[in-house]
Every structure is written in C-alpha cells, then in structure tokens.
Design a protein around this motif. Sequence first.
Motif, short mmCIF file in Angstrom:
data_model
loop_
_atom_site.label_atom_id
_atom_site.label_comp_id
_atom_site.label_asym_id
_atom_site.label_seq_id
_atom_site.Cartn_x
_atom_site.Cartn_y
_atom_site.Cartn_z
N SER A 49 -55.38 -18.99 -30.21
CA SER A 49 -54.65 -18.45 -29.06
C SER A 49 -53.32 -17.80 -29.43
O SER A 49 -52.82 -16.93 -28.71
N MET A 52 -52.54 -13.97 -29.25
CA MET A 52 -52.21 -13.23 -28.03
C MET A 52 -50.76 -12.75 -28.02
O MET A 52 -50.40 -11.89 -27.22
N VAL A 53 -49.92 -13.29 -28.89
CA VAL A 53 -48.52 -12.87 -28.91
C VAL A 53 -48.11 -12.26 -30.25
O VAL A 53 -46.92 -12.09 -30.51
N THR A 56 -45.95 -9.14 -29.81
CA THR A 56 -44.58 -9.44 -29.41
C THR A 56 -43.72 -9.78 -30.61
O THR A 56 -42.59 -9.30 -30.75
N GLY A 245 -51.02 -4.01 -28.08
CA GLY A 245 -51.06 -5.22 -27.27
C GLY A 245 -52.28 -5.26 -26.36
O GLY A 245 -52.94 -6.30 -26.22
N ILE A 246 -52.61 -4.13 -25.74
CA ILE A 246 -53.80 -4.06 -24.90
C ILE A 246 -55.06 -4.28 -25.74
O ILE A 246 -55.99 -5.00 -25.33
N VAL A 248 -55.43 -6.00 -28.55
CA VAL A 248 -55.57 -7.41 -28.94
C VAL A 248 -56.05 -8.26 -27.77
O VAL A 248 -56.91 -9.13 -27.92
N ALA A 249 -55.50 -7.98 -26.57
CA ALA A 249 -55.87 -8.75 -25.39
C ALA A 249 -57.34 -8.59 -25.03
O ALA A 249 -57.95 -9.48 -24.42
N ILE A 250 -57.93 -7.46 -25.40
CA ILE A 250 -59.35 -7.24 -25.14
C ILE A 250 -60.21 -7.82 -26.26
O ILE A 250 -61.20 -8.52 -26.01
N TYR A 252 -59.76 -10.01 -29.04
CA TYR A 252 -59.84 -11.38 -29.56
C TYR A 252 -60.62 -12.33 -28.65
O TYR A 252 -61.44 -13.12 -29.13
N PRO A 253 -60.42 -12.31 -27.33
CA PRO A 253 -61.28 -13.18 -26.50
C PRO A 253 -62.76 -12.83 -26.63
O PRO A 253 -63.61 -13.73 -26.61
#
Length: 470
Positions: A49, A52-53, A56, A245-246, A248-250, A252-253
């Motif tokens: 998890s 997700m950052v 950042t 960022g977008i 990675v958010a798509i 990895y899950p």
Amino acid sequence: MEEYFVGGRQTGPWILGLTWIATMASGGTFIGVPGLLHTYGWIVFLWISGFMVVITTGFGILGKRVGQVGRKTGALTFPDLLRDRFESPMIGVLSALMIVILYLAFMVAQYAAGARVLEAVVGIPYHWGVIGFAVSVALYTAYGGFRAVAWTDSFQAVVMLVGVIMTAYFAVSMVGGFEALQAGLISQSEQLVSGPGPKDFLPLVAAISFFVLMPLSQLGQPALVSRFLTFNDSRVLKRAALMTGIYVAIMYPLIMLVGVAGRALVPELESPDHAMTATVMMVLPAAIAGFVIAAPVSAIMSSLSSFLLVTAGALVRDIYQHSFEPNMSGEKAKKLTHLMTFSVTIVGVILAFNPPQLLQLIVVFAGAGLGATFAWPTILGLFWPRMNHMGCLLGMLVGFVSFVLQYLTMGSSSVFGFHPFVWSFVLSLLACVLGSRLAPRQSSDVLELYFGDRTRSRSAKKKLQQAIAS
C-alpha cells in the motif's frame, strides 16, 4: 556527455512521468508482486500500500530541488550530485561502488523475471531467456543512452497499463466476479482472505515497516533521482507528477487483483512467479494474449535499461573519469560506457542463472538497501546547508553497513519485528547529523552556489548580532 546521460535536459512532462514510472515498475511489479499475492492472498495489498504515495515523496520532496541543482552545477549522474555538493572525490567513488553492488542485485531479479515469462509462455529454456533479455536491453541502452531509455520506457509504460487493465478485467470475469473470487480463496484457505496471511506473512509491525519502506526508499534510488536531472522547467515536473500519480493509482491495485485472481483460477503452479503469465494465458483470447504478455516484458526491459545506464555511468564517469582521466574525450567516454554496459550485463547474467524462489524478495532487498544508503545523504545535502562531507560519508556507510548486517543476522525481520530498512533509515539520519556536527562547515563559495539567499541572509544576521553585541 550531457546528451548521453540526461538527454540534453530537454525531457518533457509525458516522457519524464512515463520513464519514471516505467523504471520504478520493474519485473518485481509484474512478476514478483502477483507471485506474492498468489502465495499469501489479500494481505499483500497492505504490504504494497505504500506505493500509493510514492509520487508524493519522489516528485514532491526531491524533484524540483534536484532539477535546480543539476542545472546550476552541470551534474549528469547521481554520484555527481553528492561528489560536487560535498567537494569529495571519495564520496563519488564510494556512492558509485554501492550503486554497482545493489543494482546488480536488482538486475538479477529482472533477468530472472524476463526469462520466467518466456519460459512459461513459449517454452524457451530459462538460461536462454536470461541471455536473450540481457543482450537486447544492453544493445539499445549502450548505443542510445538516456534518450533511447526514456523513449522505450514511455512506450513500455503505455503497454504495461493497457495490459494490466485487460488482464484484471478478464481474470475477474472468468472467476465469476468478486464474490466468487472471495469464495474461491476461502475454499482453499481462510488465511488467504485475512491477516496476517499464510505462515504469519505480515504481522502489524511488518505492515507498518513496509508502508514506511515503499515511499521513503524511493528517495535513495539513483535511477529515479537522476530522472530529475533531465528537465529544464518546474512546470514539466508538476505535469509529470500529476500524470504519474494517476497512473500509479490505476495500475498497482489492478496488478494486485491479477495476482489474487490467479490464485483462484490456477491454484497450483511450478513457481509462484508464474502467476501473472499463467493467468494471462488462461483468461485472455489468444489474439490479444501476446500483447498483454508484453506488459511484464516491458516492465522488465524498462527497469533493466535504467539500471544499466546508471551502473555504467557510475563506473565510467564517477569512478574512472573523475579518478584517472578528468579531461577524457566524449568519444572515449562513449566507448568505455559501451564496454561497461556489456561487462555489467555479463556479470548479471551469470548471477541470474541461479535465482531465488520469489523474485520480489530480491527487489525489496536492493531497493531498501539503496534507500537506506542514499536517502538521508541526498535529502540533507540538498536542503541543509550545515550538512558536510563527513555527515554524508557516515550517513552512507552507517545506512549501508547496518542494513546488510541486519539482513545477514536477522533476515527481513529485525529488532521488534520491523524491517531492517526502518532501523537503517533512522541510523543513517543520526550518522548524518553527528558527522556534520563533528566536521567544520563547507566553504562559503559552495554554500553560496547551492543555497544562495539562505546562506547570505544567515551571514547578514550573524554580522548584525555581532554588531549589536559589540
């Protein structure tokens, strides 16, 4: 040399973002992570998890500052940043050696992952698969430099995202939806759907460790940090950060979902690292399966090329040129870089002939080791004027040695159950601060170059205080 190592500092937002994510998303992402999920179930979502950052921390903390320093000083490689900031050839050589050692471990995992994909899909013997991957990546990296790496990374990143979206959709559909997926896992073992997972895989302390490890270790990855030397405008960085960022958010899950679905669809595998390829071959129509298999292949090739470029650059520029031939011509540097690229490739291939069972464990070891070694020397060197060469040396050595010693004596679970990275990260910070306090400040000329107004304002304030006192 500026063209070869940093693409003339002309990288745009799309290429910067895609090459950064393609470098980070290695064979461990597409082969190792699904293998872990196939073995341990849903709990690996918590294990991963922290990713997700990563944007950042990676872009937000270091991106802008590394770009500014690179343009000011002409730094072309990661060791350039440290050596020039601390006026220490020893730091340049030491950091280059550590990069070579730890990135060799990273490359072994990539060669093995690529060979296992070819072995599972088309039946190519493992050893020939390792050689095939090694030769193809070494050729375009050696002769194209950063520009070749960045452009191939960008195309590969697109293939990766499309491939994982398609695989996740078809896999969940074939299982029969999320409820059927959950029921299938429970029928095999209830430990696959609850913490800490089979064989006590992820106790709470370990979960906290990995949430710290994933985003913070990125701050010490030379292949990622050096990407920030390739752009010339902060607006490029902001756009790249948003897009990445977008992404990675798509991605990895979905890649984790593929691993869990693979356990429901193909419970028995010769190796857990075949989870991704076995799932693709089962759920996708033959007409598009080849394209989707290109996703893990792309991840492996993009990371390999970046690691090779950084490692060859460390050997040629940061060890040989700065130590033995400062005025080396660009033509000779290019020839030596070709030679070192193929030499490192040969060593990596030999080591990859006998890989461990779970490739992601190598990836975590190498990535955490780089973070423990370089994160604090880099952060403090860029943001703290009091940091000096003694602090940098102690920070690198303490971070590296303490990390390796913990792994050798306690494995991946150190004191109180925390990952060795956590303790090495803390010890490296303490060593940086202590070393900086023990040695005098750097020359005002260097501090002026790196910190400008900050050092001038402090100097003026000190003079004013002295005048008032007198």
